[in-house]
Design an enzyme around this catalytic site. Sequence first.
Site, short mmCIF file in Angstrom:
data_model
loop_
_atom_site.label_atom_id
_atom_site.label_comp_id
_atom_site.label_asym_id
_atom_site.label_seq_id
_atom_site.Cartn_x
_atom_site.Cartn_y
_atom_site.Cartn_z
N TYR A 11 -4.84 -4.53 -5.34
CA TYR A 11 -4.62 -3.00 -5.55
C TYR A 11 -3.47 -2.57 -5.13
CZ TYR A 11 -6.12 2.12 -4.55
OH TYR A 11 -5.99 3.27 -4.72
N ILE A 12 -3.07 -2.57 -3.84
CA ILE A 12 -1.90 -2.08 -3.36
C ILE A 12 -0.67 -2.92 -3.81
CG2 ILE A 12 -0.77 -1.06 -1.39
CD1 ILE A 12 -3.53 -1.13 0.18
N LYS A 83 -10.92 -8.09 2.62
CA LYS A 83 -10.57 -6.63 3.22
C LYS A 83 -12.11 -6.04 3.10
CE LYS A 83 -9.91 -4.12 -1.23
NZ LYS A 83 -9.26 -3.06 -1.90
N SER A 123 -3.73 -2.45 9.12
CA SER A 123 -4.65 -1.34 8.77
C SER A 123 -5.05 -0.29 9.89
CB SER A 123 -5.98 -2.09 8.26
OG SER A 123 -7.04 -1.15 8.11
N TYR A 147 -13.15 -8.16 10.28
CA TYR A 147 -12.17 -7.93 9.51
C TYR A 147 -11.15 -7.15 10.16
CZ TYR A 147 -9.27 -4.97 6.60
OH TYR A 147 -8.05 -4.54 5.99
N LYS A 151 -7.22 -8.64 11.58
CA LYS A 151 -5.77 -7.80 11.47
C LYS A 151 -5.26 -7.70 12.78
CE LYS A 151 -5.78 -6.64 7.30
NZ LYS A 151 -4.53 -6.94 6.23
N LEU A 198 -15.30 4.23 -0.59
CA LEU A 198 -15.73 5.64 -1.22
C LEU A 198 -15.23 6.00 -2.70
CD1 LEU A 198 -17.43 8.27 -0.87
CD2 LEU A 198 -15.43 9.12 0.47
#
Length: 336
Positions: A11-12, A83, A123, A147, A151, A198
């Site tokens: 995605y990013i 993630k 993150s 998770y 990170k 979301l």
Amino acid sequence: MRILVCGGTGYIGSHTSVVLAQMGHEVRILDNLSNSSPVVVERIGLISGRRVEFIKGDIRDRHSLADGLAGGVDVVIHFAALKSVADSCARPLEYFDNNISGTINLLQAMTAAGVRHLVFSSSATVYGNAKQVPVTEESPLQVVNPYGRTKLVMEDLIRDYCVSHPEFGATLLRYFNPVGAHPSGQIGEGPIGTPGNLMPYLTLVAAGKRPFLQVFGNDYPTPDGTGVRDYIHVMDLAEAHVSALSYVSRNPGATPINLGTGRGYSVLELIQTFERICGVEVPYRIVERRAGDVAALWADATKAQELLGWRARFDLEKMCEDAWRWQVGNPDGYPT
Ligand code: NAD
Ligand code: UFG
């Protein structure tokens, strides 16, 4: 610059690759496609009008990394990670292996290839259940799920590596809540399986693909009782990576930087904004809190402005508009 983008079909990574390619950088993507589609490579080419090289490979595999770093690379951007918070609670070892072992392997390969610059995807999860918001880069760090632990460990690994290699530079970019899509509607968030976040779930509900959105709790100590987050447009994040590339090339050492807008919105505010801007109803039900969620988290984004000369430009309305365009144009995500 010649840039290796690990996790670049995600995605990013895909949005960042478009911006980098458009700026004339040579982009080479290394991705094992565990959470993305090869179609993304074509779409990046289509939007940017530039060819982007793609290697299907895993960062835990030395040969793949050697291929990725062959021919001289100036900077590595490291997006490649698992993630999902929920998944990480169910399968922690997989997360430790993929994220932590993968990062160790990447640092070893970069050492062997003499590459000295790293832009790393951290993150806001490293702030855990922050006692005070907004959080600055100096706020206490805390692990609240496996998770998040990966990170934090990855950040620490990179910090230690920078100490042992004083010529090495790394930015630890702490993303808040990335949402939205490229304005072309050609690339967006296309996870494999049901989304846990979301916005992608909300757009599925708006499209009639799910009957209702579950709002996880309305008894948080926030103005309307629902969780508050710092949503940031993915194109703003992509632009921040361009600034980080130039920063990391000039500054050795490990530098954590928050990437957020500096403003928090509740779940209900997001739903209402989406309905108003997109003209679609989003049926929802209040359900129990989700385990591991924090009440409110948003960024103090001053350091990004000071060091990178970057600040977020897009508002929540634009985030909703672009997320919806992507959903409508790609109702089932990327073609398989
Ligand atoms: P994503 O899943 O869409 O992208 C990650 C990409 O990495 C995927 O294409 C996946 O196939 C690839 N990948 C995973 N493990 C790999 C491995 N071992 N070898 C090669 N490729 C591998 O996720 P994203 O939302 O684009 O996130 C990118 C990074 O940003 C991740 O490190 C994530 O932890 C971090 N991040 C994301 C968010 C968010 O909400 N999206 C928030 C904060 C931080
Ligand atoms: N939420 C719902 N319903 C849903 C999904 C989410 O009500 O179906 C709520 C959550 O309870 C939370 C808010 O919407 O209040 C945002 O939830 P997300 O799952 O979209 O995002 P999180 O803040 O939980 O986590 C995201 C990424 C993490 C990252 C973190 C950084 O998933 O990887 O942002 O802040 F670490």
